[in-house]
Motif scaffolding. Structure first.
Motif, PDB file in Angstrom:
ATOM      1  N   GLN A 141      -1.012 -29.634  -5.674  1.00 14.68           N
ATOM      2  CA  GLN A 141      -1.068 -28.653  -4.576  1.00 14.68           C
ATOM      3  C   GLN A 141      -0.438 -27.323  -4.990  1.00 14.68           C
ATOM      4  N   MET A 142      -0.925 -26.826  -6.112  1.00 14.53           N
ATOM      5  CA  MET A 142      -0.416 -25.571  -6.646  1.00 14.53           C
ATOM      6  C   MET A 142      -0.662 -24.401  -5.684  1.00 14.53           C
ATOM      7  N   LYS A 143       0.357 -23.576  -5.542  1.00 13.20           N
ATOM      8  CA  LYS A 143       0.229 -22.411  -4.670  1.00 13.20           C
ATOM      9  C   LYS A 143       0.199 -21.131  -5.518  1.00 13.20           C
ATOM     10  N   PRO A 144      -0.508 -20.090  -5.021  1.00 10.84           N
ATOM     11  CA  PRO A 144      -0.557 -18.840  -5.780  1.00 10.84           C
ATOM     12  C   PRO A 144       0.847 -18.350  -6.115  1.00 10.84           C
ATOM     13  N   GLY A 145       0.985 -17.795  -7.297  1.00  2.78           N
ATOM     14  CA  GLY A 145       2.267 -17.244  -7.731  1.00  2.78           C
ATOM     15  C   GLY A 145       3.147 -18.227  -8.463  1.00  2.78           C
ATOM     16  N   GLU A 146       2.804 -19.525  -8.409  1.00  7.39           N
ATOM     17  CA  GLU A 146       3.687 -20.522  -9.019  1.00  7.39           C
ATOM     18  C   GLU A 146       3.558 -20.536 -10.550  1.00  7.39           C
ATOM     19  N   ILE A 215       9.839 -24.153 -13.830  1.00  3.18           N
ATOM     20  CA  ILE A 215       8.414 -24.371 -13.527  1.00  3.18           C
ATOM     21  C   ILE A 215       8.303 -24.999 -12.135  1.00  3.18           C
ATOM     22  N   ASP A 216       7.158 -24.749 -11.494  1.00  2.00           N
ATOM     23  CA  ASP A 216       6.932 -25.297 -10.150  1.00  2.00           C
ATOM     24  C   ASP A 216       5.984 -26.494 -10.188  1.00  2.00           C
ATOM     25  N   VAL A 217       5.073 -26.466 -11.171  1.00  2.00           N
ATOM     26  CA  VAL A 217       4.075 -27.529 -11.287  1.00  2.00           C
ATOM     27  C   VAL A 217       4.003 -27.956 -12.748  1.00  2.00           C
ATOM     28  N   TYR A 218       3.938 -29.260 -12.955  1.00  2.00           N
ATOM     29  CA  TYR A 218       3.684 -29.780 -14.314  1.00  2.00           C
ATOM     30  C   TYR A 218       2.449 -30.664 -14.266  1.00  2.00           C
ATOM     31  N   PHE A 219       1.439 -30.332 -15.075  1.00  2.00           N
ATOM     32  CA  PHE A 219       0.243 -31.160 -15.214  1.00  2.00           C
ATOM     33  C   PHE A 219       0.452 -32.009 -16.460  1.00  2.00           C
TER      34      PHE A 219
END
Ligand code: NDP
Length: 332
Positions: A141-146, A215-219
């Motif tokens: 659920q990545m958000k813009p700017g992250e 970091i906000d998201v890690y794939f």
């Protein structure tokens, strides 16, 4: 019809070798009522096939010793016993690792090769593409700017995950891959903001350098050390799309992150997913990613190995990182 197939000769312990595979000639009968005979054009080699070589319960049944391997393939209908398909139609199906496949017509999907070449349906417009799309949008659920970190970033799923994150408005996308050439490819060709070679040293200092604010998201395509470093680098309420753990697939003593208590203190979400559960997202994926592909906003690389007899080399090469983008085998 005579057809060559690749069978599982024995179950590997640790890394598979050439001895894991055996080439066998078989007779394939003509299609019965409702069936089609398909001449395979391309087949996919996927990391998940390594798991299916083990005699272990998982979300798909294991391969059987002395039977043909299977996996994604595209091929041309050569004989049809179905009124739904005619010779010349190109279809996507699950009987790769062989020259000819006898299939129930209702189990295959006709594809349009005027939109994209047949092999694209094994990569950017197929299962890896949908996996990347789901991971960034639905799971993380990545958000813009992250700020987003993608491991395995030069491979089929990772290269698309990074590009989708950028196109969906990520502030900064960082990728990791296993060679200097791949690192250059990520920043110069695929639009990643920064990238590093995970073989140069530990991941944690690299993330500190390239994402000083965290970091906000890690794939996660690789698990192991990069997962542990990412848990340490994640900001509060960060999310991890737990996609794969290829660094562990050939390990006889797998290693996991030792810092799981940070999930609590930083209120992190680590969510595993399997692409097969998300067919309901197929139409949205094709519309959005297919559109980007037509507009030239998404780049999809392929590494093509020629000849069914070299499919084991392609599979082993993919596990070793010899591919840029999607590894496919050209069968005919
Ligand atoms: P890739 O095209 O990314 O090929 C595999 C890559 O893994 C290699 O090119 C290599 O690149 C990298 N690799 C190999 N060993 C290691 C290691 N020890 N540490 C880090 N990287 C390594 O494969 P896919 O895009 O098809 O798959 C990527 C991941 O996604 C896999 O883990 C796979 O299992 C998973 N997956 C999950 C799905 C799901 O539904 N959850 C669906 C599809 C895939 P390098 O040179 O960078 O080392």
């Amino acid at each position: 019809m005579k057809s060559l197939e690749i069978h599982l000769a024995s179950r590997p312990v640790g890394w598979p070798t050439a001895e894991t595979f055996r080439q066998v000639e078989v007779d394939v009968p003509g299609p019965g009522d409702g069936q089609v005979l398909v001449r395979n054009l391309f087949m996919s080699v996927d990391p998940a096939m390594r798991g299916r070589m083990n005699d272990a319960k998982s979300y798909v049944p294991p391969f059987q010793v002395d039977e043909a391997l299977s996996g994604g393939a595209v091929g041309e209908v050569v004989e049809s016993g179905s009124d739904q398909l005619v010779p010349g139609d190109v279809v996507l199906h699950w009987l790769g690792w062989r020259q000819y496949a006898l299939l129930e017509a209702k189990s295959v999907r006709k594809i349009d090769t005027t939109v994209a070449p047949a092999s694209a349906y094994l990569g950017v417009l197929g299962m890896p593409g949908l996996t990347a799309y789901l991971g960034i949008i639905d799971i993380a659920q990545m958000k813009p700017g992250e700020t987003v970190f993608v491991s395995g970033a030069a491979g089929a799923v990772g290269s698309l995950a990074g590009q989708i994150a950028k196109l969906r408005g990520a502030g900064r996308v960082i990728g990791s891959a296993g060679s200097a050439e791949k690192v250059k490819h990520l920043t110069e060709d695929l639009g990643f903001d920064a990238a590093f070679n995970y073989k140069d040293g530990p991941t944690r200092p690299q993330l500190k350098r390239l994402a000083p604010d965290g970091i906000d998201v890690y794939f996660d395509n690789v698990g192991g050390e990069q997962l542990e470093a990412s848990i340490a680098a994640l900001n509060r309420f960060g999310r991890v799309a737990m996609c794969g753990a290829i660094s562990q697939y050939n390990e006889t003593e797998p290693v996991g992150p030792r810092n799981l208590s940070l999930i609590i203190t930083k209120r992190l979400t680590l969510r595993g997913f399997i692409v097969l559960d998300h067919n309901d997202r197929q139409a949205a994926f094709v519309e959005e990613v297919g559109g980007w592909l037509r507009e030239g906003k998404v780049k999809s690389e392929e590494t093509v190995v020629e000849g069914l007899e070299h499919a084991p080399d392609a599979f082993l090469g993919m596990l070793r990182g010899e591919n840029v983008g999607k590894m496919v085998v050209k069968i005919a």
